[in-house]
Design a protein around this motif. Sequence first.
Motif, PDB file in Angstrom:
ATOM      1  N   THR A 115       0.829  -1.203   0.000  1.00 24.99           N
ATOM      2  CA  THR A 115       0.000   0.000   0.000  1.00 24.99           C
ATOM      3  C   THR A 115       0.865   1.255   0.000  1.00 24.99           C
ATOM      4  OG1 THR A 115      -1.737  -1.197   1.175  1.00 24.99           O
ATOM      5  CG2 THR A 115      -1.855   1.196   1.216  1.00 24.99           C
ATOM      6  N   GLU A 119       1.058   4.071  -2.931  1.00 26.84           N
ATOM      7  CA  GLU A 119       0.843   5.483  -2.638  1.00 26.84           C
ATOM      8  C   GLU A 119       2.006   6.326  -3.164  1.00 26.84           C
ATOM      9  OE1 GLU A 119      -0.927   8.891  -1.474  1.00 26.84           O
ATOM     10  OE2 GLU A 119      -1.833   6.900  -1.446  1.00 26.84           O
ATOM     11  N   GLU A 123       1.962   9.260  -6.009  1.00 25.94           N
ATOM     12  CA  GLU A 123       2.488  10.610  -5.783  1.00 25.94           C
ATOM     13  C   GLU A 123       3.477  11.001  -6.878  1.00 25.94           C
ATOM     14  OE1 GLU A 123       4.179  10.622  -1.880  1.00 25.94           O
ATOM     15  OE2 GLU A 123       2.222  10.470  -0.901  1.00 25.94           O
TER      16      GLU A 123
END
Length: 158
Positions: A115, A119, A123
């Motif tokens: 996860t 993420e 980004e």
Amino acid sequence: MWRRTAPRYSPPTRGAAMLSAMEALDASAAEAPEALAARRIAAAAPGAARDAEAELYRLLAPRARRYGMRHLRDGDAAADLMQHVMVLTLAQLRSGQLREPERVLSFVLGACRHTVMGERRGERRRAELLDRYADAVPVADAHVAPRLDEARVADCLD
């Protein structure tokens, strides 16, 4: 004068001894409290083992949050990570998709790692898109507030 050479490194166990050591670790992990709770959740009907789910959450949520704090360095992001991973874990256990409930701790930490990597990938992708298309995006004027049609509002209130 002659020089002494350092002894070569050799692992403490080899072959069958290594396998028996790994089996002993697996056996101790299978009796861990989180493994027992995970097995109870997997064996029960979906949603029927609420006490086991609460116990599993109590045991594993702080670890997921610590992982998030260490790798994300943000309390809110760590709390979001913890919630996401625990919901995923409980859903996998309830549906029977987690093949080895005894290894639930490995699943939780692996889900945290994946996860966080996802993420960070998102980004980077957003930053690259912003760098690529920032000049083409018009700047919104934040000072222009929408005007209220006062006559229409007065008619509605009457």
